[in-house]
Design an enzyme around this catalytic site. Structure first.
Site, PDB file in Angstrom:
ATOM      1  N   ASP A  11       2.117  -2.151   4.526  1.00  0.00           N
ATOM      2  CA  ASP A  11       0.677  -1.881   4.669  1.00  0.00           C
ATOM      3  C   ASP A  11       0.371  -0.606   5.457  1.00  0.00           C
ATOM      4  O   ASP A  11      -0.333  -0.645   6.460  1.00  0.00           O
ATOM      5  CB  ASP A  11       0.004  -3.109   5.293  1.00  0.00           C
ATOM      6  CG  ASP A  11       0.082  -4.321   4.387  1.00  0.00           C
ATOM      7  OD1 ASP A  11      -0.893  -4.583   3.671  1.00  0.00           O
ATOM      8  OD2 ASP A  11       1.144  -4.982   4.348  1.00  0.00           O
ATOM      9  N   HIS A  13      -1.298   1.966   4.220  1.00  0.00           N
ATOM     10  CA  HIS A  13      -2.657   2.391   3.846  1.00  0.00           C
ATOM     11  C   HIS A  13      -2.867   3.888   4.005  1.00  0.00           C
ATOM     12  O   HIS A  13      -3.869   4.329   4.589  1.00  0.00           O
ATOM     13  CB  HIS A  13      -3.705   1.578   4.626  1.00  0.00           C
ATOM     14  CG  HIS A  13      -3.776   0.159   4.176  1.00  0.00           C
ATOM     15  ND1 HIS A  13      -4.625  -0.272   3.205  1.00  0.00           N
ATOM     16  CD2 HIS A  13      -3.042  -0.933   4.532  1.00  0.00           C
ATOM     17  CE1 HIS A  13      -4.453  -1.570   2.984  1.00  0.00           C
ATOM     18  NE2 HIS A  13      -3.483  -1.997   3.777  1.00  0.00           N
ATOM     19  N   ASP A  52       0.872  -1.774  -0.356  1.00  0.00           N
ATOM     20  CA  ASP A  52      -0.210  -1.005   0.253  1.00  0.00           C
ATOM     21  C   ASP A  52       0.334   0.213   1.008  1.00  0.00           C
ATOM     22  O   ASP A  52      -0.081   0.503   2.121  1.00  0.00           O
ATOM     23  CB  ASP A  52      -1.093  -1.880   1.171  1.00  0.00           C
ATOM     24  CG  ASP A  52      -1.994  -2.822   0.394  1.00  0.00           C
ATOM     25  OD1 ASP A  52      -2.006  -2.742  -0.849  1.00  0.00           O
ATOM     26  OD2 ASP A  52      -2.696  -3.642   1.019  1.00  0.00           O
ATOM     27  N   ASN A  87      -2.044  -4.830  -3.359  1.00  0.00           N
ATOM     28  CA  ASN A  87      -3.321  -5.026  -4.048  1.00  0.00           C
ATOM     29  C   ASN A  87      -4.272  -3.844  -3.884  1.00  0.00           C
ATOM     30  O   ASN A  87      -5.090  -3.564  -4.737  1.00  0.00           O
ATOM     31  CB  ASN A  87      -3.994  -6.321  -3.567  1.00  0.00           C
ATOM     32  CG  ASN A  87      -4.208  -6.346  -2.067  1.00  0.00           C
ATOM     33  OD1 ASN A  87      -3.349  -5.917  -1.300  1.00  0.00           O
ATOM     34  ND2 ASN A  87      -5.343  -6.837  -1.632  1.00  0.00           N
ATOM     35  N   HIS A  88      -4.139  -3.115  -2.776  1.00  0.00           N
ATOM     36  CA  HIS A  88      -5.056  -1.991  -2.548  1.00  0.00           C
ATOM     37  C   HIS A  88      -4.797  -0.824  -3.498  1.00  0.00           C
ATOM     38  O   HIS A  88      -5.717  -0.147  -3.912  1.00  0.00           O
ATOM     39  CB  HIS A  88      -4.927  -1.485  -1.108  1.00  0.00           C
ATOM     40  CG  HIS A  88      -5.866  -2.155  -0.184  1.00  0.00           C
ATOM     41  ND1 HIS A  88      -7.030  -1.575   0.237  1.00  0.00           N
ATOM     42  CD2 HIS A  88      -5.819  -3.371   0.387  1.00  0.00           C
ATOM     43  CE1 HIS A  88      -7.660  -2.407   1.036  1.00  0.00           C
ATOM     44  NE2 HIS A  88      -6.943  -3.508   1.145  1.00  0.00           N
ATOM     45  N   HIS A 154       3.794  -9.177  -1.803  1.00  0.00           N
ATOM     46  CA  HIS A 154       2.562  -8.768  -1.129  1.00  0.00           C
ATOM     47  C   HIS A 154       1.517  -9.854  -1.407  1.00  0.00           C
ATOM     48  O   HIS A 154       0.683  -9.719  -2.293  1.00  0.00           O
ATOM     49  CB  HIS A 154       2.112  -7.406  -1.674  1.00  0.00           C
ATOM     50  CG  HIS A 154       0.959  -6.790  -0.925  1.00  0.00           C
ATOM     51  ND1 HIS A 154       1.126  -5.953   0.150  1.00  0.00           N
ATOM     52  CD2 HIS A 154      -0.377  -6.898  -1.110  1.00  0.00           C
ATOM     53  CE1 HIS A 154      -0.049  -5.582   0.598  1.00  0.00           C
ATOM     54  NE2 HIS A 154      -0.985  -6.127  -0.140  1.00  0.00           N
ATOM     55  N   ASP A 188       0.728  -7.633   3.281  1.00  0.00           N
ATOM     56  CA  ASP A 188      -0.666  -8.006   3.025  1.00  0.00           C
ATOM     57  C   ASP A 188      -1.339  -8.511   4.297  1.00  0.00           C
ATOM     58  O   ASP A 188      -2.455  -8.105   4.594  1.00  0.00           O
ATOM     59  CB  ASP A 188      -0.836  -9.049   1.917  1.00  0.00           C
ATOM     60  CG  ASP A 188      -2.265  -9.044   1.360  1.00  0.00           C
ATOM     61  OD1 ASP A 188      -2.975  -8.031   1.613  1.00  0.00           O
ATOM     62  OD2 ASP A 188      -2.680 -10.003   0.699  1.00  0.00           O
ATOM     63  N   HIS A 190      -1.960  -8.197   8.013  1.00  0.00           N
ATOM     64  CA  HIS A 190      -1.739  -7.103   8.973  1.00  0.00           C
ATOM     65  C   HIS A 190      -1.458  -7.670  10.357  1.00  0.00           C
ATOM     66  O   HIS A 190      -2.184  -7.427  11.311  1.00  0.00           O
ATOM     67  CB  HIS A 190      -2.949  -6.175   9.005  1.00  0.00           C
ATOM     68  CG  HIS A 190      -3.141  -5.406   7.730  1.00  0.00           C
ATOM     69  ND1 HIS A 190      -3.998  -4.340   7.621  1.00  0.00           N
ATOM     70  CD2 HIS A 190      -2.561  -5.543   6.511  1.00  0.00           C
ATOM     71  CE1 HIS A 190      -3.956  -3.864   6.389  1.00  0.00           C
ATOM     72  NE2 HIS A 190      -3.097  -4.589   5.687  1.00  0.00           N
TER      73      HIS A 190
HETATM   74 MN   LIG Z   1      -2.895  -4.128   3.331  1.00  0.00          MN
END
Ligand SMILES: [Mn+2]
Length: 397
Positions: A11, A13, A52, A87-88, A154, A188, A190
């Site tokens: 994650d 991002h 992510d 998923n992001h 995830h 997923d 955090h």
């Molecule tokens: Mn995430």
């Protein structure tokens, strides 16, 4: 048996402009770069990234290039980087991870094993909620030389996660995988978390940067050491920007000097200041508070102005029997011919207990359901438009 070491990151991002701030976008990139430095310093055998990597399905070109640059030192040190899609960042066809794969900076894990020493690694990309029940989760048998098996996913799994919208039992994943799993490395959530389910170690790495004010246990990565004695995890903290999360409560008479007093009580130097204004509407605006926080040294300021809100009379609402209402809605819905996705959206809306405290996550899961609806509408919509498909299209609006 030699010891295998694997760095588990999740994650990241990359590209997230949190609170509309370029400084925060840079922070997310720097945290990821630090994680890669950890891999090199500790000379791990491989890096796994459980989704992510990018914040968005269409990251900007500078963001993709920054990611490629960050991965380059791994390549130079002969440390492979294995990822799955979160998923992001999920797209409908080819993924950004595929672009990085072309440059041989990254590889995708799948249902066939990828060997690192005597560890067989598997990966399943984030699954769209509408196909969870039907999708194939069965993994190929590991080769004979595999002493250990780890699956990367995830997803939000129980018993590690609960009450956060869409969750599935880890035991179901273990069952459907169809092979002996020693570990499930997850992304997923955090936040670090771990459990043992039916003899399988299941854990979350947490995110490399803080994605929201509630995400206090972020900015970490996990190193896995795998030898005769099993899988051991060791958490390493990254250096990330501090957050100052606090409230300024205004009384009728309070103004700018009150705001300044409260700001002075917090160490804002170089921090992300996340400030909630509550109480009475006072003669000081959210913009003025933002300015004051900047002057007090905050690098990034985000102000939520919740002043002057009328509190609902909770007891009178409860008296209306929410359960009764819910049942009535379920009954009514059963009469309509809605698609599974439309029903998912409805359920999500009515079950979103965390709307107040975790707006981002709720928004994320709506986004996911809506993009599912869109995807399904395109997938299922034959040449003739069916009433069901039309319903799905309406959901999009
Ligand atoms: Mn995430």
């Amino acid at each position: 048996m030699p010891r295998t070491s694997i760095l588990h990151i999740s994650d990241s991002h990359l590209g997230k402009r949190q609170y509309g701030s370029d400084i925060r976008r840079e922070d997310f990139a720097k945290a990821f770069e630090q994680a890669i430095e950890v891999a090199i310093d500790r000379d791990v055998d491989a890096v796994i990234h459980t989704g992510d990597l990018f914040d968005d399905p269409v990251p900007s070109l500078p963001t993709v290039m920054r990611a490629a640059d960050a991965l380059k030192p791994l390549e130079e040190h002969g440390i492979p980087f294995y990822g799955i899609v979160g998923n992001h960042e999920r797209k409908n066809d080819e993924q950004w991870l595929d672009l990085l794969r072309r440059t041989s900076a990254a590889s995708r894990l799948g249902k066939k094993p990828t060997m690192v020493g005597d560890v067989a690694l598997y990966g399943i990309d984030a699954v769209r909620p509408s196909v969870w029940d039907s999708i194939e989760l069965e993994l190929e048998e590991p080769p004979e030389q595999a002493a250990w098996t780890i699956l990367c996913m995830h997803e939000l799994l129980t018993p590690l996660v609960s009450g956060m919208g869409r969750v599935y039992p880890a035991a179901e994943v273990i069952d459907r995988a169809g092979i002996d799993l020693d570990g499930i490395a997850l992304g997923d959530l955090h936040q670090p978390a771990s459990s043992v389910v039916d003899g399988t170690d299941v854990w979350y790495a947490s995110a490399t940067e803080r994605g929201g004010k509630d995400q206090e246990e972020t900015g970490v990565v996990q190193i896995l050491y795998i030898d005769n004695s099993g899988i051991k995890r060791h958490q390493i903290e990254l250096e990330t920007r501090p957050f100052a999360v606090f409230e300024i409560a205004f009384g009728e008479e309070d103004g700018a000097s009150h705001a300044r007093d409260v700001l002075e009580r917090h160490d804002l130097d170089g921090a992300v200041a996340k400030v909630e204004l509550s109480g009475d509407r006072a003669a000081v605006t959210a913009n003025e508070v933002t300015q004051m926080a900047r002057e007090a040294g905050a690098a990034v300021v985000s102000v939520d102005d919740n002043r002057g809100r009328v509190d609902l009379d909770v007891e009178s609402i409860e008296a209306m029997s929410l359960q009764g209402l819910d049942d009535a809605i379920e009954e009514k819905l059963a009469d309509e011919k809605f698609s599974a996705v439309a029903l998912d959206v409805d359920r999500e809306i009515r079950q979103a207990d965390e709307l107040d405290t975790n707006v981002n996550r709720v928004a994320d899961s709506f986004g996911e359901l809506l993009s599912d609806a869109q995807q399904q509408a395109f997938d299922d919509l034959g040449p003739e438009e069916t009433p069901e498909a039309a319903t799905e299209m309406e959901v999009e609006k």
